[in-house]
Design an enzyme around this catalytic site. Sequence first.
Site, short mmCIF file in Angstrom:
data_model
loop_
_atom_site.label_atom_id
_atom_site.label_comp_id
_atom_site.label_asym_id
_atom_site.label_seq_id
_atom_site.Cartn_x
_atom_site.Cartn_y
_atom_site.Cartn_z
NE ARG A 1 35.38 41.12 49.50
CZ ARG A 1 35.58 39.90 49.19
NH1 ARG A 1 35.22 39.23 48.09
NH2 ARG A 1 36.18 39.10 50.09
NE ARG B 1 18.88 42.54 39.86
CZ ARG B 1 19.46 41.40 40.64
NH1 ARG B 1 19.03 40.19 39.98
NH2 ARG B 1 19.74 41.37 41.74
CG HIS C 1 36.58 46.88 47.79
ND1 HIS C 1 36.87 46.12 46.58
CD2 HIS C 1 35.44 47.16 47.62
CE1 HIS C 1 35.71 45.78 46.01
NE2 HIS C 1 34.86 46.44 46.76
CG ASP D 1 36.57 36.07 47.49
OD1 ASP D 1 37.08 34.96 47.71
OD2 ASP D 1 35.69 36.40 48.11
CE LYS E 1 29.34 43.62 37.51
NZ LYS E 1 29.93 42.95 38.62
CG ASN F 1 41.48 29.15 75.30
OD1 ASN F 1 42.62 29.31 74.80
ND2 ASN F 1 40.71 29.96 76.02
CB THR G 1 32.92 39.17 39.27
OG1 THR G 1 31.89 39.15 39.97
CG2 THR G 1 32.84 40.43 38.34
#
Length: 325
Positions: free
Chosen positions: A104, A203, A138, A233, A201, A45, A237
């Site tokens: 993270r 917007r 991290h 990951d 970075k 299981n 980025t």
Amino acid sequence: MSYIKATGEKKLMLFAGRAHPDLAEAVAAELDVELAPSKIFDFANGEIYVRYLESARGCDAFVLQSHTAPINTWIMEQLIMVDALKRASAKRITVVAPFYGYARQDKKHRGREPISARLVADLFKTAGANRIMSVDLHTAQIQGFFDGPVDHLHSLPLMASYVGRRVDRSKLVIVSPDAGRVRVADQWTDRLGVPLAIIHKRRDPSVPNQVQVHEVVGDVVGRTCVVVDDMIDTAGTITQAADALFAAGAADVIVTATHAVLSGPAVDRLKNSRISEVVVTDTLPIPEERRFDKLTVLAIAPLLGRAIREVFDDGSVTSLFDGAS
């Protein structure tokens, strides 16, 4: 006489889970010990069974497990290994997690979110761990999540030495991929004696609901840029950062990261990018099908072996990094 003097000496034992057997064997070779024999298997299981095949009473136990995919399975296995050692009367138990799972999730970005990195630390404490050892957390604040000593090891000397030998330092610039890695990037510049650049970075105000525009702060024109990060990951980025550097006039881009998570599209993104080399360590297993020509893997076992020896001998782990904290 009001006391009894023990006749035994301190005993180091290295225990390893099933997540990264190659690293476990390499660390054992560095320490010149054999891995403690154990019986670990899964029930039908999915439950995990652990039993050690020789006495661990009174030993200084180091439990090595890399939190790779499937990450929840391997964290649970390490917790069970720690619990078994506690019940086997080990004198001190050190969790060695080269890559610390859930790192993270170290703070709440929005309401009703967990702080999972703290939860993992609490779980290990409850299981019976006295100490945690990890490589390039991290964020450094994770050290405060565990109620006991935390040995935060750094791959910077290993990786900076490699890069310093490979690249003409007169044309080198260290690049932080975001504001969160500036401190580490600054340590690279101190060690190699080269300038620093930062990728900012933000917007794009003219495009609603779109992510970021990458702006390069610093002189990268005609230079070899070394982007330093703690993990890769999905590589989204890091490849966007490389594109921004080339757009700003960089001659070449090398990427360094301690932990090669390499999830999903990461390998294809890196292979198809203009990045000339990706330098990582083997804190996580990298199967052959996830390796590619641009990838360079540096061995982390010598660092782990030296750190384990320092802890066992009640020495100084900090001394391994020339006084770096």
